[in-house]
Design an enzyme around this catalytic site. Structure first.
Site, PDB file in Angstrom:
ATOM      1  N   PRO A 104       0.815  -1.231   0.000  1.00 45.24           N
ATOM      2  CA  PRO A 104       0.000   0.000   0.000  1.00 45.24           C
ATOM      3  C   PRO A 104       0.841   1.270   0.000  1.00 45.24           C
ATOM      4  O   PRO A 104       0.299   2.356  -0.176  1.00 45.24           O
ATOM      5  CB  PRO A 104      -0.800  -0.115   1.308  1.00 45.24           C
ATOM      6  CG  PRO A 104      -0.007  -1.028   2.189  1.00 45.24           C
ATOM      7  CD  PRO A 104       0.818  -1.915   1.313  1.00 45.24           C
ATOM      8  N   ALA A 138       7.728  -3.763   5.543  1.00 41.00           N
ATOM      9  CA  ALA A 138       8.715  -4.210   4.555  1.00 41.00           C
ATOM     10  C   ALA A 138       9.097  -5.656   4.872  1.00 41.00           C
ATOM     11  O   ALA A 138       9.146  -6.052   6.051  1.00 41.00           O
ATOM     12  CB  ALA A 138       9.937  -3.305   4.602  1.00 41.00           C
ATOM     13  N   ASP A 163       9.571  -2.062  -8.111  1.00 39.15           N
ATOM     14  CA  ASP A 163      10.695  -2.994  -8.225  1.00 39.15           C
ATOM     15  C   ASP A 163      11.085  -3.577  -6.871  1.00 39.15           C
ATOM     16  O   ASP A 163      11.516  -4.726  -6.788  1.00 39.15           O
ATOM     17  CB  ASP A 163      11.901  -2.271  -8.834  1.00 39.15           C
ATOM     18  CG  ASP A 163      11.617  -1.810 -10.253  1.00 39.15           C
ATOM     19  OD1 ASP A 163      10.883  -2.511 -10.968  1.00 39.15           O
ATOM     20  OD2 ASP A 163      12.110  -0.731 -10.643  1.00 39.15           O
ATOM     21  N   SER A 206       7.588   3.371  -8.222  1.00 38.32           N
ATOM     22  CA  SER A 206       8.132   4.644  -8.694  1.00 38.32           C
ATOM     23  C   SER A 206       8.832   4.497 -10.039  1.00 38.32           C
ATOM     24  O   SER A 206       8.732   5.373 -10.895  1.00 38.32           O
ATOM     25  CB  SER A 206       9.135   5.185  -7.676  1.00 38.32           C
ATOM     26  OG  SER A 206       8.504   5.345  -6.436  1.00 38.32           O
ATOM     27  N   ARG A 276      11.631  11.824  -6.277  1.00 38.79           N
ATOM     28  CA  ARG A 276      12.854  11.817  -5.459  1.00 38.79           C
ATOM     29  C   ARG A 276      14.073  11.359  -6.268  1.00 38.79           C
ATOM     30  O   ARG A 276      15.191  11.814  -6.030  1.00 38.79           O
ATOM     31  CB  ARG A 276      12.673  10.916  -4.234  1.00 38.79           C
ATOM     32  CG  ARG A 276      12.579   9.419  -4.532  1.00 38.79           C
ATOM     33  CD  ARG A 276      12.201   8.637  -3.280  1.00 38.79           C
ATOM     34  NE  ARG A 276      12.172   7.192  -3.465  1.00 38.79           N
ATOM     35  CZ  ARG A 276      11.159   6.514  -3.957  1.00 38.79           C
ATOM     36  NH1 ARG A 276      10.076   7.146  -4.342  1.00 38.79           N
ATOM     37  NH2 ARG A 276      11.224   5.200  -4.085  1.00 38.79           N
ATOM     38  N   ASP A 465      18.641  -3.388  -7.462  1.00 39.82           N
ATOM     39  CA  ASP A 465      17.215  -3.313  -7.846  1.00 39.82           C
ATOM     40  C   ASP A 465      16.451  -2.346  -6.945  1.00 39.82           C
ATOM     41  O   ASP A 465      15.294  -2.593  -6.570  1.00 39.82           O
ATOM     42  CB  ASP A 465      16.544  -4.695  -7.767  1.00 39.82           C
ATOM     43  CG  ASP A 465      17.089  -5.667  -8.786  1.00 39.82           C
ATOM     44  OD1 ASP A 465      17.904  -5.259  -9.617  1.00 39.82           O
ATOM     45  OD2 ASP A 465      16.703  -6.850  -8.736  1.00 39.82           O
ATOM     46  N   GLY A 466      17.104  -1.269  -6.552  1.00 41.98           N
ATOM     47  CA  GLY A 466      16.416  -0.266  -5.746  1.00 41.98           C
ATOM     48  C   GLY A 466      16.587  -0.459  -4.252  1.00 41.98           C
ATOM     49  O   GLY A 466      16.013   0.289  -3.470  1.00 41.98           O
ATOM     50  N   GLU A 467      17.350  -1.479  -3.828  1.00 38.62           N
ATOM     51  CA  GLU A 467      17.634  -1.671  -2.397  1.00 38.62           C
ATOM     52  C   GLU A 467      19.116  -1.419  -2.161  1.00 38.62           C
ATOM     53  O   GLU A 467      19.949  -1.781  -2.999  1.00 38.62           O
ATOM     54  CB  GLU A 467      17.313  -3.114  -1.972  1.00 38.62           C
ATOM     55  CG  GLU A 467      15.862  -3.515  -2.184  1.00 38.62           C
ATOM     56  CD  GLU A 467      14.881  -2.721  -1.356  1.00 38.62           C
ATOM     57  OE1 GLU A 467      15.114  -2.573  -0.152  1.00 38.62           O
ATOM     58  OE2 GLU A 467      13.905  -2.209  -1.929  1.00 38.62           O
TER      59      GLU A 467
HETATM   60  N1  LIG Z   1       3.396  -2.313   4.171  1.00 40.42           N
HETATM   61  C1  LIG Z   1       4.596  -1.819   3.936  1.00 40.42           C
HETATM   62  N2  LIG Z   1       5.080  -0.771   4.640  1.00 40.42           N
HETATM   63  C2  LIG Z   1       6.273  -0.234   4.387  1.00 40.42           C
HETATM   64  N3  LIG Z   1       7.120  -0.680   3.400  1.00 40.42           N
HETATM   65  C3  LIG Z   1       6.683  -1.720   2.664  1.00 40.42           C
HETATM   66  C4  LIG Z   1       5.421  -2.332   2.884  1.00 40.42           C
HETATM   67  N4  LIG Z   1       5.283  -3.332   1.980  1.00 40.42           N
HETATM   68  C5  LIG Z   1       6.418  -3.345   1.238  1.00 40.42           C
HETATM   69  N5  LIG Z   1       7.264  -2.387   1.631  1.00 40.42           N
HETATM   70  C6  LIG Z   1       8.586  -2.030   1.090  1.00 40.42           C
HETATM   71  O1  LIG Z   1       8.440  -0.845   0.322  1.00 40.42           O
HETATM   72  C7  LIG Z   1       9.560  -0.749  -0.573  1.00 40.42           C
HETATM   73  C8  LIG Z   1       9.225   0.062  -1.800  1.00 40.42           C
HETATM   74  O2  LIG Z   1       8.133  -0.476  -2.424  1.00 40.42           O
HETATM   75  P1  LIG Z   1       7.902  -0.553  -3.986  1.00 40.42           P
HETATM   76  O3  LIG Z   1       9.014  -1.174  -4.674  1.00 40.42           O
HETATM   77  O4  LIG Z   1       6.561  -1.194  -4.157  1.00 40.42           O
HETATM   78  O5  LIG Z   1       7.758   0.986  -4.417  1.00 40.42           O
HETATM   79  P2  LIG Z   1       8.810   2.075  -4.910  1.00 40.42           P
HETATM   80  O6  LIG Z   1      10.088   1.957  -4.174  1.00 40.42           O
HETATM   81  O7  LIG Z   1       8.090   3.361  -4.850  1.00 40.42           O
HETATM   82  O8  LIG Z   1       8.984   1.713  -6.425  1.00 40.42           O
HETATM   83  P3  LIG Z   1      10.283   1.287  -7.291  1.00 40.42           P
HETATM   84  O9  LIG Z   1      10.929   0.167  -6.530  1.00 40.42           O
HETATM   85  O10 LIG Z   1       9.696   0.862  -8.607  1.00 40.42           O
HETATM   86  O11 LIG Z   1      11.171   2.497  -7.420  1.00 40.42           O
HETATM   87  C9  LIG Z   1       9.925  -2.179  -0.882  1.00 40.42           C
HETATM   88  O12 LIG Z   1      11.297  -2.338  -0.735  1.00 40.42           O
HETATM   89  C10 LIG Z   1       9.162  -3.027   0.123  1.00 40.42           C
HETATM   90  O13 LIG Z   1      10.031  -3.891   0.833  1.00 40.42           O
HETATM   91  C1  LIG Z   2      21.572  14.826 -14.502  1.00 44.75           C
HETATM   92  C2  LIG Z   2      20.401  14.184 -13.881  1.00 44.75           C
HETATM   93  C3  LIG Z   2      20.400  12.664 -13.984  1.00 44.75           C
HETATM   94  C4  LIG Z   2      19.132  12.080 -13.408  1.00 44.75           C
HETATM   95  C5  LIG Z   2      19.168  10.585 -13.337  1.00 44.75           C
HETATM   96  C6  LIG Z   2      17.884  10.085 -12.740  1.00 44.75           C
HETATM   97  C7  LIG Z   2      17.827   8.606 -12.493  1.00 44.75           C
HETATM   98  C8  LIG Z   2      17.466   7.794 -13.715  1.00 44.75           C
HETATM   99  C9  LIG Z   2      16.899   6.488 -13.315  1.00 44.75           C
HETATM  100  C10 LIG Z   2      17.166   5.397 -14.302  1.00 44.75           C
HETATM  101  C11 LIG Z   2      17.153   4.092 -13.557  1.00 44.75           C
HETATM  102  C12 LIG Z   2      17.067   2.924 -14.442  1.00 44.75           C
HETATM  103  C13 LIG Z   2      17.413   1.639 -13.766  1.00 44.75           C
HETATM  104  C14 LIG Z   2      16.389   1.187 -12.767  1.00 44.75           C
HETATM  105  C15 LIG Z   2      16.717   0.759 -11.568  1.00 44.75           C
HETATM  106  C16 LIG Z   2      15.724   0.204 -10.600  1.00 44.75           C
HETATM  107  O1  LIG Z   2      16.107  -1.084 -10.256  1.00 44.75           O
HETATM  108  C17 LIG Z   2      15.673   1.052  -9.334  1.00 44.75           C
HETATM  109  C18 LIG Z   2      14.547   0.586  -8.431  1.00 44.75           C
HETATM  110  O2  LIG Z   2      13.324   0.908  -8.946  1.00 44.75           O
HETATM  111  N1  LIG Z   2      15.483   2.447  -9.662  1.00 44.75           N
HETATM  112  C19 LIG Z   2      16.423   3.360  -9.407  1.00 44.75           C
HETATM  113  C20 LIG Z   2      16.121   4.753  -9.816  1.00 44.75           C
HETATM  114  O3  LIG Z   2      17.457   3.092  -8.849  1.00 44.75           O
END
Ligand SMILES: Nc1ncnc2c1ncn2[C@@H]1O[C@H](COP(=O)(O)OP(=O)(O)OP(=O)(O)O)[C@@H](O)[C@H]1O
Ligand SMILES: CCCCCCCCCCCCC/C=C/[C@@H](O)[C@H](CO)NC(C)=O
Ligand SMILES: [Ca+2]
Length: 507
Positions: A104, A138, A163, A206, A276, A465-467
């Site tokens: 959520p 999380a 992701d 995101s 962000r 992968d975003g972590e």
């Molecule tokens: N109920 C929850 N409360 C807080 N965090 C959560 C919950 N469920 C999942 N999460 C964590 O929230 C984090 C971010 O979630 P999610 O990947 O869905 O969105 P995002 O970060 O906005 O998108 P992206 O990864 O595409 O950039 C995940 O790493 C997940 O572990």
């Molecule tokens: C001069 C300004 C440069 C701005 C750059 C902005 C970031 C661009 C994002 C491209 C990311 C593509 C790869 C995706 C990675 C995902 O695994 C991860 C998790 O959702 N996303 C990011 C942004 O790390």
């Protein structure tokens, strides 16, 4: 299929079925008119049959459309429905029971609403039974999959989120599968067992890079339809270890330096939502930190395709089919000194892209010619350069120019690699560096290691992968096709597809 009837009249009995394109081809009437038939609904009193099907729209989006057939003969109508039902029951690739996790708090916090309004009605129409869990914290989904979930009851797992949420599902499923096979995830040399359950992604995050790079669009309805028709797309997964201890899996971007710093900074700004990443991206671009270290890698051998190819990984990709795992193939042992290549240097970014990493921010991705299921990752090294040059490189993520055609960027297609930041290198390696680089380097290093100086930091962190990863020295290995998605890869020239648009009927 016949007889007209008004859909406003409530049916005596309604039945929803699923049907595949093979049935359409046999019926002949519908041939070339629909991509895939989805549901059949009968209205016994009026003898009409409502058929739902998938229609291709612009930019890889799919939509559910419906047509109602009427019949003057109720018996005939029912026999059509029976025949269709039989065909549908014979299709084993379509899921009937799904386990669904909703985050959520992902992206714009719309996961719950998106699922209820756009996805749940489609699953209900397709007679898919669902068990929905809204996560409370999380790693809720990951831990539930690891130990509690009764996976035998399901044909697939679906995540509603971004992701990070997908990554939780991947970690839970892979871990559970290895435990069930009595394998040790802590051993980097273990040949892992592929997960049997497919994963569906309803994008609500995101970046949603994995959804975008496997479907071609971030659209919840399209993703739901790919799940309903039972698509299957295998995917490579990288395992990441530190000193023979398992850290994480990665399927998209594993990035040190620029992307690690962007993520670290952006995590403190979650309240900003998806923007962000742009804010932190700009900030880290201006900060212009570089990091020293050693990268060693095992190049992919005997594969077709290179990271500089013009061809892209698309639905039914021949490169993936050619490079996929051979039954007799064993994991190559990795002794850096004798079979790997080694590069020392100062890097603004070290990126490993196991797939293109295309997303709305970078429509071609960080490695446009990378493949989803070829058993390799593209290792991209961006050496220290001027801000102007780095901007040229970053801008190429968004335009058509070759982002690797720059003298400070190199790219290698690899099956394994290691990174050792300079501050972790052994004494003998550091002595070698000193000899190579002279006294100015010595003082440079001391300065970087000394926080009081306020100059560049000695190390970054990995964006997995975003972590954020807690370790900087890592050992990465690609596992070919370890997981499967409810997707089919991006379809070629979808906009020009002959089936696109409203079907015209010829009776
Ligand atoms: N109920 C929850 N409360 C807080 N965090 C959560 C919950 N469920 C999942 N999460 C964590 O929230 C984090 C971010 O979630 P999610 O990947 O869905 O969105 P995002 O970060 O906005 O998108 P992206 O990864 O595409 O950039 C995940 O790493 C997940 O572990
Ligand atoms: C001069 C300004 C440069 C701005 C750059 C902005 C970031 C661009 C994002 C491209 C990311 C593509 C790869 C995706 C990675 C995902 O695994 C991860 C998790 O959702 N996303 C990011 C942004 O790390
Ligand atoms: Ca790959």
């Amino acid at each position: 299929l016949g007889l007209s009837g008004s859909s406003e009249l409530s049916p005596l009995c309604s039945i929803f079925y699923l049907m595949s394109v093979s049935v359409l081809e046999r019926t002949n009437i519908l041939k070339r008119k629909f991509l895939t038939l989805l549901f059949v609904k009968t209205k016994w009193r009026l003898c009409c049959v409502s058929v739902s099907y998938v229609e291709r729209c612009q930019q890889h989006r799919w939509r559910c459309a419906a047509v109602t057939f009427t019949c003057p003969d109720g018996g005939l109508c029912q026999s059509w429905v029976g025949a269709i039902a039989e065909q549908l029951a014979a299709i084993t690739s379509r899921p009937r029971r799904l386990l669904i996790y909703i985050n959520p708090y992902g992206g714009k916090r719309q996961g719950g609403r998106v699922y209820e309004q756009k996805v749940a009605p489609l699953f209900a129409q397709a007679a898919i039974s669902t068990h929905v869990i809204v996560t409370e914290h999380a790693n809720h989904a990951r831990d539930h999959l690891r130990t509690d979930a009764e996976l035998k009851k399901y044909d697939g797992v679906v995540c509603v989120g971004g992701d990070g949420m997908f990554s939780e599902i991947v970690h839970g499923l892979i871990w559970r599968t290895q435990m069930d096979s009595s394998l040790d995830p802590n051993s980097p040399d273990e040949t892992l067992t592929s997960c049997s359950l497919r994963i569906g992604i309803i994008p609500a995050g995101s970046t949603d890079c994995i959804c975008f790079a496997t479907v071609g669009t971030n659209d919840p309805v399209t993703s739901a339809l790919h799940i309903i028709v039972g698509d299957s797309q295998p995917m490579d997964v990288c395992s990441i270890h530190h000193n023979n201890t398992f850290l994480r899996y990665s399927v998209s971007l594993l990035g040190y330096g620029f992307y690690g710093d962007v993520l670290t900074d952006s995590e403190r700004k979650r309240w900003m939502g998806p923007v962000r990443y742009d804010f932190s991206g700009l900030k880290m671009f201006l900060t212009h930190h570089y990091y020293e270290g050693t990268v060693s890698y095992l190049p992919a051998r005997g594969v077709v395709g290179t990271p500089r190819d013009a061809a892209r990984c698309r639905s039914g990709c021949v490169v993936c089919q050619h490079n996929g795992p051979k039954p007799s193939e064993r994991a190559e042992k990795y002794e850096t000194d004798d079979c790997g290549e080694t590069i020392r240097g100062k890097f603004l970014a070290i990126n490993a892209a196991s797939m293109s990493c295309a997303c709305p921010r970078s429509p071609k991705g960080l490695s446009p010619a990378a493949h989803l299921a070829d058993g390799t990752t593209d290792l991209i090294l961006v050496r220290k350069c001027s801000r102007f040059d780095f901007l040229r490189h970053l801008l190429r993520h968004t335009n058509k120019e070759d982002q690797f055609d720059l003298n400070f960027v190199e790219v290698h297609r690899v099956v394994r690699f290691r990174f050792m930041p300079r501050h972790c290198q052994s004494d003998s390696d550091l002595e070698l560096d000193l000899l190579e680089n002279g006294k100015r380097q010595i003082f440079g290093q001391i300065c970087r290691d000394h926080p009081a100086c306020g100059c560049a930091p000695a190390y970054s962190s990995w964006n997995c992968d975003g972590e954020i990863l807690t370790h900087t020295a890592i050992d990465v290995r690609v596992h070919c096709r370890l997981i499967k998605l409810f997707a089919r890869g991006i379809e070629e020239s979808c906009d020009a597809h002959p089936y696109r648009g409203k079907p015209k009927f010829v009776f």
